[in-house]
Design an enzyme around this catalytic site. Structure first.
Site, PDB file in Angstrom:
ATOM      1  N   SER A  83       5.486   8.433   0.782  1.00 18.57           N
ATOM      2  CA  SER A  83       6.702   7.621   0.886  1.00 18.57           C
ATOM      3  C   SER A  83       7.595   8.151   2.003  1.00 18.57           C
ATOM      4  O   SER A  83       7.561   9.340   2.335  1.00 18.57           O
ATOM      5  CB  SER A  83       7.476   7.630  -0.436  1.00 18.57           C
ATOM      6  N   SER A 118      -0.587   0.704  -0.621  1.00 15.76           N
ATOM      7  CA  SER A 118       0.380  -0.276  -1.104  1.00 15.76           C
ATOM      8  C   SER A 118       0.529  -1.404  -0.088  1.00 15.76           C
ATOM      9  O   SER A 118       0.726  -2.568  -0.455  1.00 15.76           O
ATOM     10  CB  SER A 118       1.736   0.395  -1.363  1.00 15.76           C
ATOM     11  N   GLU A 119       0.429  -1.061   1.196  1.00 19.78           N
ATOM     12  CA  GLU A 119       0.432  -2.036   2.285  1.00 19.78           C
ATOM     13  C   GLU A 119      -0.704  -1.648   3.233  1.00 19.78           C
ATOM     14  O   GLU A 119      -0.589  -0.662   3.963  1.00 19.78           O
ATOM     15  CB  GLU A 119       1.768  -2.042   3.018  1.00 19.78           C
ATOM     16  N   TYR A 123      -2.128   2.072   7.217  1.00 16.84           N
ATOM     17  CA  TYR A 123      -2.982   3.240   7.375  1.00 16.84           C
ATOM     18  C   TYR A 123      -4.110   3.071   8.384  1.00 16.84           C
ATOM     19  O   TYR A 123      -4.760   4.048   8.749  1.00 16.84           O
ATOM     20  CB  TYR A 123      -3.537   3.661   6.014  1.00 16.84           C
ATOM     21  N   PHE A 409      -5.121   6.121  -7.735  1.00 17.11           N
ATOM     22  CA  PHE A 409      -4.597   7.475  -7.819  1.00 17.11           C
ATOM     23  C   PHE A 409      -3.349   7.618  -6.972  1.00 17.11           C
ATOM     24  O   PHE A 409      -2.891   8.669  -6.689  1.00 17.11           O
ATOM     25  CB  PHE A 409      -5.665   8.493  -7.381  1.00 17.11           C
TER      26      PHE A 409
END
Length: 409
Positions: A83, A118-119, A123, A409
């Site tokens: 985050s 998450s998006e 990455y 995870f």
């Protein structure tokens, strides 16, 4: 003020984790879930970025072992709890953490890094490729029938409390790990993740339930699920919420599915993420009424190209020179000769002319055998330098069964 990246001090885990929760919307988790993640966090592999006294970035690693094509279970670092606070966007906080993680993973001798995104757009620029998909379905059990294999009627089903059956379920799961790429070998403590059932998060559903399948006195499968009751003027239309289902043979597998189809006062089954080639799709009478949808799941990054490509086997013989680009892990840049088959592989540096050119992101996407190199080439993300090399490598990389990540995870 200059930011500083540091390893997490266990004594401030609550503050560090609180910043993560805040960045993901700020809704507090249940005490049970928070306690679990506190126990599972490897603080020595977790980092934060501080701006003075404020934590403005978080990231962690889990020490996993991941099944790869051929059945080997290899070390893989699970990237997690990433985050950045909204006040510190576009300041290089995420980049600094991702680079630090890659250096740490390499130093630990882990050839792979994996994550769930998450998006997913975030990455790819760090070399992670979407390597697996999960299938979600809502099956209309009032309109869909099952055809089960011989021996299904011989399977005994037994209802048990989920916690009381944890050991038996984990034993079945452990036997399944080496049969499908992407599955994680669960370390002690991780079995608790699949048993989490906070009352405040059930949204009208029952507590978690469990049924064991037994054949010849041996536990050969299990299903974990809940039931969400519902009614209208025509009568009951409850929903079965399937969390987990694993079995060691087709009869046990079919018996568990038939049990779920036959639950009283229900009219549909909603599955969590299942393998895209999950056999239930060949038991049902009408796949159109199962509303199957796909979503990306595990993202894979090769941290050590040579070691990673040697760790798996290949469906067909392959001898190909890969020219790899990798701006974040320069030790991976250059040409690698991969030679392998169903028995094993070798991969080392070479000065030979390249057969294929691709980035480490594309190599990660194809690594577990669920994404075709030919499909990536069709999108312009892999280039063929020697005619025929693309077909050879594409066939070799594919897995007989679809790779699948059983839980996040």
């Amino acid at each position: 003020m200059t930011t500083e990246l540091r390893v997490l001090d266990p004594t401030i885990w609550d503050d560090w984790y609180g910043k993560l929760v805040f960045a993901f919307g700020g809704v507090p988790e249940s005490p049970e879930e928070t306690a679990l993640w506190r126990d599972l966090t490897e603080c020595e592999r977790s980092i934060g970025v501080w701006d003075g006294a404020d934590i403005v970035g978080t990231a962690g690693l889990f020490s996993f072992r991941l099944c790869v094509p051929g059945g080997a279970v290899v070390p893989a670092a699970g990237v997690t709890m990433v985050s950045v606070q909204a006040t510190h966007r576009r300041r290089g906080v995420l980049r600094s953490m991702m680079l630090r993680q890659l250096d740490d993973i390499r130093a630990a001798g882990e050839p792979l890094a994996v994550l769930t995104a998450s998006e997913p757009d975030i990455y790819g620029r760090f070399g992670y490729g979407a390597a697996t998909q999960s299938a979600y379905a809502e099956i209309d059990t009032t309109r869909v029938r099952l055809t089960v294999p011989e021996g299904t009627d011989d399977v005994r089903l037994r209802a048990v409390a989920p916690g009381a059956a944890a050991e038996e379920c984990e034993a079945v799961y452990a036997r399944r790990v080496t049969e499908r790429p992407g599955m994680l070998e669960r370390r002690p403590g991780w079995e608790r993740l699949r048993l989490l059932d906070p009352p405040g998060e059930r949204e009208g559903a029952s507590p978690l339930r469990c049924v064991l399948a037994e054949t010849g006195g041996e536990v050969t499968g299990y299903a974990r699920f809940a039931v969400k009751p519902d009614w209208d003027m025509a009568g009951p239309k409850g929903l079965v919420l399937l969390r987990d289902l694993e079995a060691l043979d087709p009869a046990s597998y079919a018996a568990l599915w038939r049990f779920l189809f036959d639950l009283d006062l229900t009219s549909a089954i909603r599955t969590g993420g299942r393998p895209v080639d999950d056999p239930w799709q060949h038991l049902v009478s009408d796949i159109r009424r199962c509303d199957v949808r796909l979503r990306d799941s595990l993202h894979v990054r090769l941290v050590d190209v040579g070691a990673a490509l040697e760790a798996r086997t290949y469906t067909t013989p392959v001898d190909v020179v890969l020219e790899v680009t990798d701006s974040f892990c320069p030790w991976n840049e250059g040409r690698w000769r991969l030679t392998g088959d169903a028995k094993g592989a070798s991969c080392g540096r070479t000065s030979d002319a390249p057969d294929l050119r691709l980035g480490v992101r594309e190599l990660g996407a194809a690594y577990l055998g669920g994404v075709s190199l030919a499909a990536l080439a069709g999108a312009g993300r892999v280039q063929e330098a020697r005619k025929g090399a693309l077909a050879e490598a594409s066939a070799a990389f594919l897995s007989v069964v679809a790779p699948w990540l059983p839980h996040g995870f």
